[in-house]
Design a protein around this motif. Structure first.
Motif, PDB file in Angstrom:
ATOM      1  N   VAL A  82      12.102 -11.066 -50.435  1.00 15.64           N
ATOM      2  CA  VAL A  82      10.865 -10.991 -51.206  1.00 15.64           C
ATOM      3  C   VAL A  82      11.121 -10.243 -52.512  1.00 15.64           C
ATOM      4  N   GLN A  83      10.658 -10.828 -53.610  1.00 14.59           N
ATOM      5  CA  GLN A  83      10.819 -10.190 -54.914  1.00 14.59           C
ATOM      6  C   GLN A  83       9.653 -10.557 -55.811  1.00 14.59           C
ATOM      7  N   LEU A  84       9.224  -9.576 -56.623  1.00 15.94           N
ATOM      8  CA  LEU A  84       8.198  -9.780 -57.638  1.00 15.94           C
ATOM      9  C   LEU A  84       8.765  -9.322 -58.971  1.00 15.94           C
ATOM     10  N   VAL A  85       8.629 -10.167 -59.999  1.00 13.34           N
ATOM     11  CA  VAL A  85       9.135  -9.821 -61.330  1.00 13.34           C
ATOM     12  C   VAL A  85       7.976  -9.882 -62.314  1.00 13.34           C
ATOM     13  N   ASP A  86       7.639  -8.705 -62.854  1.00 13.72           N
ATOM     14  CA  ASP A  86       6.541  -8.598 -63.831  1.00 13.72           C
ATOM     15  C   ASP A  86       7.073  -8.811 -65.234  1.00 13.72           C
ATOM     16  N   SER A  87       6.250  -9.449 -66.084  1.00 17.45           N
ATOM     17  CA  SER A  87       6.625  -9.620 -67.482  1.00 17.45           C
ATOM     18  C   SER A  87       5.368  -9.818 -68.333  1.00 17.45           C
ATOM     19  N   GLY A  88       5.546  -9.797 -69.655  1.00 18.37           N
ATOM     20  CA  GLY A  88       4.449 -10.094 -70.560  1.00 18.37           C
ATOM     21  C   GLY A  88       3.849  -8.908 -71.290  1.00 18.37           C
ATOM     22  N   GLY A  89       4.295  -7.714 -70.955  1.00 15.26           N
ATOM     23  CA  GLY A  89       3.765  -6.542 -71.634  1.00 15.26           C
ATOM     24  C   GLY A  89       4.233  -6.459 -73.079  1.00 15.26           C
ATOM     25  N   GLY A  90       3.642  -5.538 -73.822  1.00 14.47           N
ATOM     26  CA  GLY A  90       4.032  -5.364 -75.216  1.00 14.47           C
ATOM     27  C   GLY A  90       3.014  -4.535 -75.964  1.00 14.47           C
ATOM     28  N   LEU A  91       3.197  -4.486 -77.276  1.00 13.69           N
ATOM     29  CA  LEU A  91       2.301  -3.737 -78.160  1.00 13.69           C
ATOM     30  C   LEU A  91       1.221  -4.681 -78.692  1.00 13.69           C
ATOM     31  N   VAL A  92      -0.032  -4.281 -78.571  1.00 21.63           N
ATOM     32  CA  VAL A  92      -1.142  -5.097 -79.044  1.00 21.63           C
ATOM     33  C   VAL A  92      -2.187  -4.194 -79.681  1.00 21.63           C
ATOM     34  N   GLN A  93      -2.862  -4.707 -80.686  1.00 22.79           N
ATOM     35  CA  GLN A  93      -3.904  -3.933 -81.363  1.00 22.79           C
ATOM     36  C   GLN A  93      -5.178  -3.907 -80.530  1.00 22.79           C
ATOM     37  N   PRO A  94      -5.987  -2.863 -80.701  1.00 24.87           N
ATOM     38  CA  PRO A  94      -7.284  -2.839 -80.013  1.00 24.87           C
ATOM     39  C   PRO A  94      -8.077  -4.109 -80.313  1.00 24.87           C
ATOM     40  N   SER A  98      -9.986  -8.282 -75.085  1.00 26.20           N
ATOM     41  CA  SER A  98     -10.739  -7.127 -75.622  1.00 26.20           C
ATOM     42  C   SER A  98     -10.078  -5.814 -75.212  1.00 26.20           C
ATOM     43  N   LEU A  99      -8.778  -5.738 -75.427  1.00 27.83           N
ATOM     44  CA  LEU A  99      -8.020  -4.573 -74.966  1.00 27.83           C
ATOM     45  C   LEU A  99      -8.425  -3.315 -75.724  1.00 27.83           C
ATOM     46  N   ARG A 100      -8.387  -2.202 -75.001  1.00 30.38           N
ATOM     47  CA  ARG A 100      -8.768  -0.892 -75.523  1.00 30.38           C
ATOM     48  C   ARG A 100      -7.583   0.062 -75.396  1.00 30.38           C
ATOM     49  N   PRO A 101      -7.542   1.115 -76.193  1.00 35.02           N
ATOM     50  CA  PRO A 101      -6.439   2.090 -76.067  1.00 35.02           C
ATOM     51  C   PRO A 101      -6.301   2.640 -74.642  1.00 35.02           C
ATOM     52  N   GLU A 102      -7.406   2.795 -73.952  1.00 31.72           N
ATOM     53  CA  GLU A 102      -7.351   3.329 -72.589  1.00 31.72           C
ATOM     54  C   GLU A 102      -6.764   2.335 -71.572  1.00 31.72           C
ATOM     55  N   ASP A 103      -6.493   1.101 -72.005  1.00 31.06           N
ATOM     56  CA  ASP A 103      -5.812   0.136 -71.135  1.00 31.06           C
ATOM     57  C   ASP A 103      -4.294   0.308 -71.189  1.00 31.06           C
ATOM     58  N   THR A 104      -3.819   1.172 -72.075  1.00 37.49           N
ATOM     59  CA  THR A 104      -2.382   1.429 -72.182  1.00 37.49           C
ATOM     60  C   THR A 104      -1.819   1.958 -70.871  1.00 37.49           C
ATOM     61  N   GLY A 105      -0.678   1.393 -70.455  1.00 40.59           N
ATOM     62  CA  GLY A 105      -0.049   1.865 -69.234  1.00 40.59           C
ATOM     63  C   GLY A 105       0.964   0.878 -68.703  1.00 40.59           C
ATOM     64  N   VAL A 106       1.553   1.212 -67.577  1.00 41.44           N
ATOM     65  CA  VAL A 106       2.468   0.318 -66.879  1.00 41.44           C
ATOM     66  C   VAL A 106       1.675  -0.464 -65.844  1.00 41.44           C
ATOM     67  N   TYR A 107       1.799  -1.774 -65.899  1.00 41.51           N
ATOM     68  CA  TYR A 107       1.074  -2.661 -64.999  1.00 41.51           C
ATOM     69  C   TYR A 107       2.028  -3.209 -63.941  1.00 41.51           C
ATOM     70  N   TYR A 108       1.633  -3.053 -62.687  1.00 41.29           N
ATOM     71  CA  TYR A 108       2.417  -3.540 -61.559  1.00 41.29           C
ATOM     72  C   TYR A 108       1.671  -4.659 -60.838  1.00 41.29           C
ATOM     73  N   CYS A 109       2.397  -5.694 -60.512  1.00 39.61           N
ATOM     74  CA  CYS A 109       1.910  -6.720 -59.602  1.00 39.61           C
ATOM     75  C   CYS A 109       2.329  -6.298 -58.191  1.00 39.61           C
ATOM     76  N   ALA A 110       1.508  -6.593 -57.193  1.00 37.08           N
ATOM     77  CA  ALA A 110       1.847  -6.196 -55.829  1.00 37.08           C
ATOM     78  C   ALA A 110       1.255  -7.179 -54.824  1.00 37.08           C
ATOM     79  N   ARG A 111       1.927  -7.308 -53.703  1.00 41.68           N
ATOM     80  CA  ARG A 111       1.448  -8.150 -52.613  1.00 41.68           C
ATOM     81  C   ARG A 111       0.774  -7.265 -51.572  1.00 41.68           C
ATOM     82  N   GLN A 112      -0.424  -7.692 -51.135  1.00 37.55           N
ATOM     83  CA  GLN A 112      -1.101  -6.961 -50.075  1.00 37.55           C
ATOM     84  C   GLN A 112      -0.594  -7.490 -48.736  1.00 37.55           C
TER      85      GLN A 112
END
Lengths: 122, 107
Positions: free
Chosen positions: A2-14, A84-98
């Motif tokens: 089992v493996q999950l690979v996250d991608s697509g992050g980056g710098l975006v303006q508010p 409609s991204l906001r500065p407070e949405d900044t962070g590391v995003y993880y995908c996960a399986r329940q």
């Protein structure tokens, strides 16, 4: 395996948009509950969204109406469309399986991606 | 929505110490509770689910207990690799909120 690979992050303006991807292998996303969790700077883990195997979706109040979780069964991939991204949405995003166990049903998140960094800043 | 209140926010302990972290839900969650270990730069790791069931491969020095609204994660003998931040999370019904985290530091 089992493996999950996250991608697509980056710098975006508010006010901007991003789409995160989570490519799964070793299991089928269509038969599992799949979620997104984020860690924002200086804060802890925050649950963001989940998609059930039947297609029902749920969101944290902080992202409701702005984020959309979806999946492409043919690509075995889960997505998080963020608008409609906001500065407070900044962070590391993880995908996960329940995890789902026979006789016990759904419980904790047992497999996680490596995380993808989203930075919302002008 | 169900709020999860975790305490303490941080603690200092020595190798070999017994450590306990508590988590209180704002309403009953029928043992729908997981505990995670999170180290910087890594993905969180599931330790305990259903309040007291140890995830496969997790050392037996970790244990979970509790019922109703109050739950506890205990590390019976702290090891060097256990210094990390620990989180509780409920999955009773969405949104599946996390506690604020407990950072376990070396004394």
């Amino acid at each position: 395996e089992v493996q999950l690979v996250d991608s697509g992050g980056g710098l975006v303006q508010p006010g901007g948009s991003l789409r995160l991807s989570c490519a799964a292998s070793g299991f089928s996303v269509s038969n599992n509950y799949m979620g997104w969790v984020r860690q924002t700077p200086g804060k802890g883990l925050e649950w963001v969204s989940v998609m059930y195997s039947g297609g029902d979706t749920y969101y944290a109040e902080s992202v409701k109406g702005r984020f959309t979780i979806s999946r492409d069964n043919s690509k075995n991939t889960v997505y998080l469309e963020m608008n409609s991204l906001r500065p407070e949405d900044t962070g590391v995003y993880y995908c996960a399986r329940q995890q789902w166990l026979v006789m016990l049903g759904p419980n904790g998140f047992d497999y996680w991606g490596q995380g993808t960094l989203v930075t919302v800043s002008s | 929505d169900i709020d999860m209140t975790q305490s303490p926010s941080s603690l200092s302990a020595s190798v070999g110490d017994r450590v306990s972290i508590t988590c209180r839900a704002s309403q009953g969650i029928s043992d729908s509770l997981a505990w995670y270990q999170h180290k910087p730069g890594k993905a969180p790791k599931l330790l305990v689910y259903d309040a007291s069931r140890l995830e496969t491969g997790v050392p037996s020095r970790f244990s979970g207990s509790g019922s109703g609204t109050d739950y506890t994660l205990t590390i019976s003998s702290l090891q060097p690799e256990d210094f990390a931040t620990y989180y509780c999370q409920h999955y009773f019904s969405p949104p599946y909120t996390f506690g604020q985290g407990t950072k376990v530091e070396i004394k």
